[in-house]
Design an enzyme around this catalytic site. Structure first.
Site, PDB file in Angstrom:
ATOM      1  CE  LYS A 159     -71.579   1.759 -27.485  1.00  0.00           C
ATOM      2  NZ  LYS A 159     -71.982   2.957 -26.687  1.00  0.00           N
ATOM      3  CG  PHE A 177     -79.110   0.798 -34.106  1.00  0.00           C
ATOM      4  CD1 PHE A 177     -78.814   2.027 -34.679  1.00  0.00           C
ATOM      5  CD2 PHE A 177     -78.104   0.160 -33.390  1.00  0.00           C
ATOM      6  CE1 PHE A 177     -77.558   2.602 -34.562  1.00  0.00           C
ATOM      7  CE2 PHE A 177     -76.836   0.714 -33.267  1.00  0.00           C
ATOM      8  CZ  PHE A 177     -76.556   1.936 -33.861  1.00  0.00           C
ATOM      9  CG  ASP A 225     -73.180   9.950 -31.422  1.00  0.00           C
ATOM     10  OD1 ASP A 225     -73.082  11.182 -31.292  1.00  0.00           O
ATOM     11  OD2 ASP A 225     -72.851   9.137 -30.541  1.00  0.00           O
TER      12      ASP A 225
END
Length: 395
Positions: free
Chosen positions: A177, A241, A249
């Site tokens: 992101k 991450f 998710d």
């Protein structure tokens, strides 16, 4: 409109769980349209740990018929399209792998009640596939006539994905992101005040090296002198991450509609695009609204333009057309409102014909924005500026 302010937009990569779902849904749309240009598709996708589920309503010659059901081999073709999309994105992880994921297909025939209202027949023109409002927007902040905050958010992630695919950044994984905050002075973007990148990475990869890499990408993408001070650059601010994508998710089609459009700089009608054939005005009318707004700005008739269209299910002609030039116009908005329907017929069929939308062109639109893209061949026809001369002559 305020002259001096901060504004922020975000983007997500092709490997974000919701974007994986969008790309799968559009791969299904493309498969159906490649068999039948008049196919009807409304395909929703769920992605989660090593699982992809399709659901929705379809109709397509050579693929699915309400009487005879699935054509021979059609189910296998759909599954191949799904797996190939996941493979192209780059998922070969324990928690999400293109070859090992479980696949379930719950697509079924389109409602006959919807079909009777939408289909062209006799003297009846093709009606809109649903009611709703759709918006298009353009501004002169970037060469692609897009909001600068979203433009740079997309470009950062596109560059990172290109480095991952080429092997230049083998430590990157698909999920990422970005977020860009820009300072505007006298209504123009002048510098970044905050930048955020969160990216999935290989197990154990050094966070300091990852930060240096991300800063280098930001510096390359942003104009010279726009990079903020080091303390305003955030790279993986939560730390590691390593678990990401649909394993980290769940993803669903249509959850990134602001990323898909204008990054919050313009209104949104609320309808998602991906997974829908072009008879659905959620998609096609949003595309033509962008097309009209972009041509208005490209013609020098305004620095900013917003278009709204509205439709009723089963009705061909739009119920309303609204133009807002945000006080930047060189002609009155109502004059443009009167001219636009004479240049493009704004019925579902008129839009599809003018923009040549009944083709398998949609999967590339499902990541890094549906707008602000390069019009090449059959793809992104709504980004063309071929109405400029006609607009100038009419006004």
């Amino acid at each position: 409109m305020r002259s001096n302010f901060l504004f922020t937009s975000e983007s997500v990569s092709e490997g974000h769980p919701d974007k994986v779902a969008d790309q799968i849904s559009d791969a299904v749309v493309d498969l159906f349209l490649s068999k039948d240009p008049e196919a009807r598709v409304a395909c929703e996708t769920l992605t989660t740990t090593n699982r992809v589920v399709l659901a929705g309503e379809i109709r397509a010659k050579g693929v699915f018929d309400a009487q005879s059901g699935w054509a021979d081999g059609a189910l296998d073709e759909i599954e191949r399209a799904v797996r190939n999309t996941v493979k192209r994105i780059g998922y070969e992880q324990d928690g999400f792998h293109w070859d090992k994921l479980e696949f379930a297909n719950y697509l079924h025939g389109q409602s006959a009640h919807i079909a009777q209202g939408v289909d062209e027949s006799g003297n009846k023109d093709e009606g809109a596939g649903d009611q709703g409002i759709m918006f298009g927007f353009a501004c002169d902040e970037t060469p692609d006539l897009m909001p600068a905050t979203l433009y740079y958010s997309h470009r950062i992630l596109e560059r990172m994905a290109a480095d991952r695919h080429s092997g230049a950044a083998p430590f990157l994984e698909p999920d990422a992101k970005s977020q860009v905050t820009l300072a505007y002075e006298n209504g123009r973007p002048v510098r970044a005040t905050a930048l955020v990148v969160s990216t999935q990475h290989a197990a154990g990869y050094d966070q300091a090296k990852l930060r240096d890499y991300a800063k280098g990408v930001m510096a390359d993408v942003l104009p010279d002198g726009w990079l903020p001070e080091d303390s305003a650059i955030y790279v993986n601010p939560t730390g590691l991450f390593e678990i990401g994508g649909p394993d980290g998710d769940a993803g669903l089609t249509g959850r990134k509609i602001i990323v898909d459009t204008y990054g919050g700089a313009a209104p949104h009608g609320g309808g998602a695009f991906s997974g829908k054939d072009p008879t659905k005005v959620d998609r096609s009318a949003a595309y033509v609204s962008r097309y009209l707004a972009k041509n208005i700005v490209a013609a020098g008739l305004a620095k900013r333009a917003t278009i709204q269209l509205s439709y009723a299910i089963g009705v061909a002609e739009p119920l309303s057309l609204y133009v807002d030039l945000h006080g930047t116009g060189t002609v009155e908005a109502d004059r443009i409102e009167a001219v636009l329907p004479t240049l493009v017929r704004l019925t579902p069929k008129g839009i599809r014909t003018h923009l040549a939308l009944n083709k398998p062109i949609y999967e590339p639109s499902a990541a890094y924005g549906h707008f602000g893209r390069k019009a090449e061949g059959d793809h992104f026809t709504w980004e063309r500026t071929d109405l400029v001369d006609a607009l100038k002559q009419a006004l």
